[in-house]
Scaffold this active site. Sequence first.
Site, PDB file in Angstrom:
ATOM      1  N   GLY A  90      -3.649   5.639  -3.336  1.00  0.00           N
ATOM      2  CA  GLY A  90      -4.164   4.385  -3.903  1.00  0.00           C
ATOM      3  C   GLY A  90      -3.316   3.939  -5.077  1.00  0.00           C
ATOM      4  O   GLY A  90      -2.410   4.644  -5.513  1.00  0.00           O
ATOM      5  N   GLY A  92      -2.426   3.953  -8.305  1.00  0.00           N
ATOM      6  CA  GLY A  92      -2.716   4.786  -9.465  1.00  0.00           C
ATOM      7  C   GLY A  92      -2.220   4.171 -10.758  1.00  0.00           C
ATOM      8  O   GLY A  92      -2.584   4.604 -11.848  1.00  0.00           O
ATOM      9  N   ARG A  93      -1.369   3.186 -10.620  1.00  0.00           N
ATOM     10  CA  ARG A  93      -0.819   2.565 -11.835  1.00  0.00           C
ATOM     11  C   ARG A  93      -0.428   1.109 -11.601  1.00  0.00           C
ATOM     12  O   ARG A  93       0.257   0.513 -12.425  1.00  0.00           O
ATOM     13  CB  ARG A  93       0.392   3.331 -12.310  1.00  0.00           C
ATOM     14  CG  ARG A  93       1.460   3.469 -11.245  1.00  0.00           C
ATOM     15  CD  ARG A  93       2.713   3.921 -11.851  1.00  0.00           C
ATOM     16  NE  ARG A  93       3.655   4.387 -10.841  1.00  0.00           N
ATOM     17  CZ  ARG A  93       4.871   4.765 -11.127  1.00  0.00           C
ATOM     18  NH1 ARG A  93       5.281   4.714 -12.367  1.00  0.00           N
ATOM     19  NH2 ARG A  93       5.666   5.177 -10.184  1.00  0.00           N
ATOM     20  N   LYS A 113       2.787  -3.521 -11.765  1.00  0.00           N
ATOM     21  CA  LYS A 113       2.990  -2.066 -11.701  1.00  0.00           C
ATOM     22  C   LYS A 113       3.165  -1.520 -13.113  1.00  0.00           C
ATOM     23  O   LYS A 113       3.972  -2.041 -13.883  1.00  0.00           O
ATOM     24  CB  LYS A 113       4.229  -1.769 -10.855  1.00  0.00           C
ATOM     25  CG  LYS A 113       4.424  -0.327 -10.476  1.00  0.00           C
ATOM     26  CD  LYS A 113       5.428  -0.243  -9.328  1.00  0.00           C
ATOM     27  CE  LYS A 113       5.807   1.169  -8.970  1.00  0.00           C
ATOM     28  NZ  LYS A 113       6.744   1.204  -7.838  1.00  0.00           N
ATOM     29  N   ARG A 183      -0.026  -1.081   3.356  1.00  0.00           N
ATOM     30  CA  ARG A 183       0.930  -0.037   3.753  1.00  0.00           C
ATOM     31  C   ARG A 183       0.423   0.663   5.010  1.00  0.00           C
ATOM     32  O   ARG A 183      -0.780   0.559   5.325  1.00  0.00           O
ATOM     33  CB  ARG A 183       1.024   1.010   2.621  1.00  0.00           C
ATOM     34  CG  ARG A 183       1.316   0.407   1.259  1.00  0.00           C
ATOM     35  CD  ARG A 183       0.594   1.197   0.146  1.00  0.00           C
ATOM     36  NE  ARG A 183       0.702   0.519  -1.145  1.00  0.00           N
ATOM     37  CZ  ARG A 183       1.575   0.822  -2.089  1.00  0.00           C
ATOM     38  NH1 ARG A 183       2.394   1.826  -1.919  1.00  0.00           N
ATOM     39  NH2 ARG A 183       1.625   0.139  -3.213  1.00  0.00           N
ATOM     40  N   ASP A 252       2.845   5.968   2.715  1.00  0.00           N
ATOM     41  CA  ASP A 252       2.229   5.054   1.738  1.00  0.00           C
ATOM     42  C   ASP A 252       3.280   4.142   1.107  1.00  0.00           C
ATOM     43  O   ASP A 252       2.920   3.229   0.357  1.00  0.00           O
ATOM     44  CB  ASP A 252       1.485   5.839   0.651  1.00  0.00           C
ATOM     45  CG  ASP A 252       2.370   6.890  -0.004  1.00  0.00           C
ATOM     46  OD1 ASP A 252       2.800   7.810   0.714  1.00  0.00           O
ATOM     47  OD2 ASP A 252       2.638   6.773  -1.209  1.00  0.00           O
ATOM     48  N   ASP A 262       8.276  -0.170  -2.582  1.00  0.00           N
ATOM     49  CA  ASP A 262       8.090   0.963  -3.491  1.00  0.00           C
ATOM     50  C   ASP A 262       9.402   1.673  -3.776  1.00  0.00           C
ATOM     51  O   ASP A 262       9.722   2.711  -3.212  1.00  0.00           O
ATOM     52  CB  ASP A 262       7.049   1.959  -2.937  1.00  0.00           C
ATOM     53  CG  ASP A 262       5.749   1.822  -3.696  1.00  0.00           C
ATOM     54  OD1 ASP A 262       5.596   0.834  -4.440  1.00  0.00           O
ATOM     55  OD2 ASP A 262       4.881   2.696  -3.554  1.00  0.00           O
TER      56      ASP A 262
HETATM   57  P1  AMP Z   1       5.043   6.569  -5.860  1.00  0.00           P
HETATM   58  O1  AMP Z   1       5.816   7.857  -5.906  1.00  0.00           O
HETATM   59  O2  AMP Z   1       5.371   5.621  -6.986  1.00  0.00           O
HETATM   60  O3  AMP Z   1       5.088   5.918  -4.525  1.00  0.00           O
HETATM   61  O4  AMP Z   1       3.524   6.983  -6.121  1.00  0.00           O
HETATM   62  C1  AMP Z   1       2.768   7.832  -5.287  1.00  0.00           C
HETATM   63  C2  AMP Z   1       1.328   7.815  -5.741  1.00  0.00           C
HETATM   64  O5  AMP Z   1       1.216   8.313  -7.093  1.00  0.00           O
HETATM   65  C3  AMP Z   1       0.676   6.430  -5.771  1.00  0.00           C
HETATM   66  O6  AMP Z   1      -0.679   6.599  -5.470  1.00  0.00           O
HETATM   67  C4  AMP Z   1       0.878   6.007  -7.199  1.00  0.00           C
HETATM   68  O7  AMP Z   1      -0.046   5.034  -7.618  1.00  0.00           O
HETATM   69  C5  AMP Z   1       0.649   7.328  -7.956  1.00  0.00           C
HETATM   70  N1  AMP Z   1       1.332   7.377  -9.242  1.00  0.00           N
HETATM   71  C6  AMP Z   1       2.661   7.467  -9.462  1.00  0.00           C
HETATM   72  N2  AMP Z   1       2.926   7.494 -10.781  1.00  0.00           N
HETATM   73  C7  AMP Z   1       1.737   7.411 -11.422  1.00  0.00           C
HETATM   74  C8  AMP Z   1       1.344   7.385 -12.792  1.00  0.00           C
HETATM   75  N3  AMP Z   1       2.228   7.477 -13.783  1.00  0.00           N
HETATM   76  N4  AMP Z   1       0.022   7.293 -13.051  1.00  0.00           N
HETATM   77  C9  AMP Z   1      -0.880   7.224 -12.064  1.00  0.00           C
HETATM   78  N5  AMP Z   1      -0.585   7.240 -10.778  1.00  0.00           N
HETATM   79  C10 AMP Z   1       0.707   7.333 -10.426  1.00  0.00           C
HETATM   80 MG    MG Z   2       4.215   4.506  -3.584  1.00  0.00          MG
END
Ligand code: AMP
Ligand code: MG
Length: 486
Positions: A90, A92-93, A113, A183, A252, A262
Amino acid sequence: MKTLAELDFDNRFARLGDAFSTEVLPEPIDEPRLVVASPAAMALLDLDPAEAEQPVFAEIFAGHKLWESAEPRAMVYSGHQFGSYNPRLGDGRGLLLGEVVNEAGEHWDLHLKGAGQTPYSRMGDGRAVLRSSIREFLASEALHALGIPSSRALCVTGSSTPVWREKKESAAMVLRLAPSHVRFGHFEYFYYTKQEEQLKALAEHVLSCHFPECLAQPEPHLAMFREVLERNAELIAYWQAYGFCHGVMNTDNMSILGITFDYGPFAFLDDFDAQFICNHSDDAGRYSFSNQVPIAHWNLSALAQALTPFIGVEALRDTLNLFLPLYQAHYLDLMRKRLGLFSADEKDSALIERLLQLMQTSPVDYTRFFRALGDSPAADALKRLRDEFVDLAGFDSWAADYRARSESEGLPQAERQQRMHAVNPKYILRNYLAQQAIEAAEKGDYSEVRLLHAVLSKPFDEQPGNERFAERPPEWGKHLEISCSS
Ligand code: AMP
Ligand code: MG
């Protein structure tokens, strides 16, 4: 041309309800400042480029202000990460702020983001650092300018808010635009949690908003899957033809629209290397350059699994079997054009394969090779390029065959050069160029990010004065370890 205040919202995804996303407000970052904005992306929203100069622009895109008709929400999805299923990911940020409808009637998701924690943050701080935000911005706009399907980026805002990664860095936000943020992992989430009604509603949403032409087909869901597959086959062909390595092809991070999505530890190839791994945590090379093709196919099978409630397994299998031939046809088409071959000859595949093998064993810069190959006259271009190859006999034999094939096109030299330069960029986003711009930005100087963005927005043009961005990368620049923390 509109002002920021005049944007119209129509939040279709938000209306799907709480099973699909959760209402969350952005958590602002301190002392917001505009790092860079993309006038071309602003035009997608009919925004006057002068709006970026208004203080309110940085305030909005740093989470301080919001339109009344925006409905910021964090989306829920899951996905296969490095081959293993993660049942709950989901946003997350990041937050889907809402969907803007432009004058042409197109919907554009505004996704912020780095907007703070959400119910999907798990252990994360909800933030994005300046470094990764700049990388995503530059890459989105650069790929688009190359003609490679991608999400877009409106701007990056920086701040004085500290964030801790391997060291202390500063928080930033990047505003991403895409017609959809759905996604493969969205479908997987509702499938594996056995939420049948929601899975159905998601498919209907995607069909009606993004693939309305599929609704007229006898099996709309199958037509939709085929469309997703075709678009992704074409996308991967672009990546392979232009030397783009995504780095984290988890399901995702795969868009149902078949756009590059992404951005993480991505890289364009400098020297050609089929085994290149841009993600330093990818020890097994799952997402190496050449593996992107089978991985995209694997990801599409993961999506197919989530669509089994709607489509028979045989039909899904038959559709999946189309991936490789579709990919190969697109790839061949793109590579022919890069070689200045605008008709088709059955021996072209072998000619391309031989070239890549020669490149593999020589320190040949992939992008510069094609640009230089287009220079006229062709004979001189080949003579100059010869020095870069280790296997000189192999190159001579390839060059003789290539010249004969190229001459069979019958193009005048000037036209050949013009057509080849129009598909072979002079300027690409090399990691070391991004790195230099980031280091200046981290010290508060955004001029290099802005200049690099401007250069990359016209990648095929000769740009007198900007040649330094088209140079062969320095040795250190080829071996940068791009941190996966972002
Ligand atoms: P990503 O590697 O950016 O595709 O992220 C994979 C998952 O980790 C997704 O659900 C993101 O929202 C979550 N995520 C990545 N970095 C962070 C962060 N600093 N805080 C919270 N969630 C994160
Ligand atoms: Mg991602």
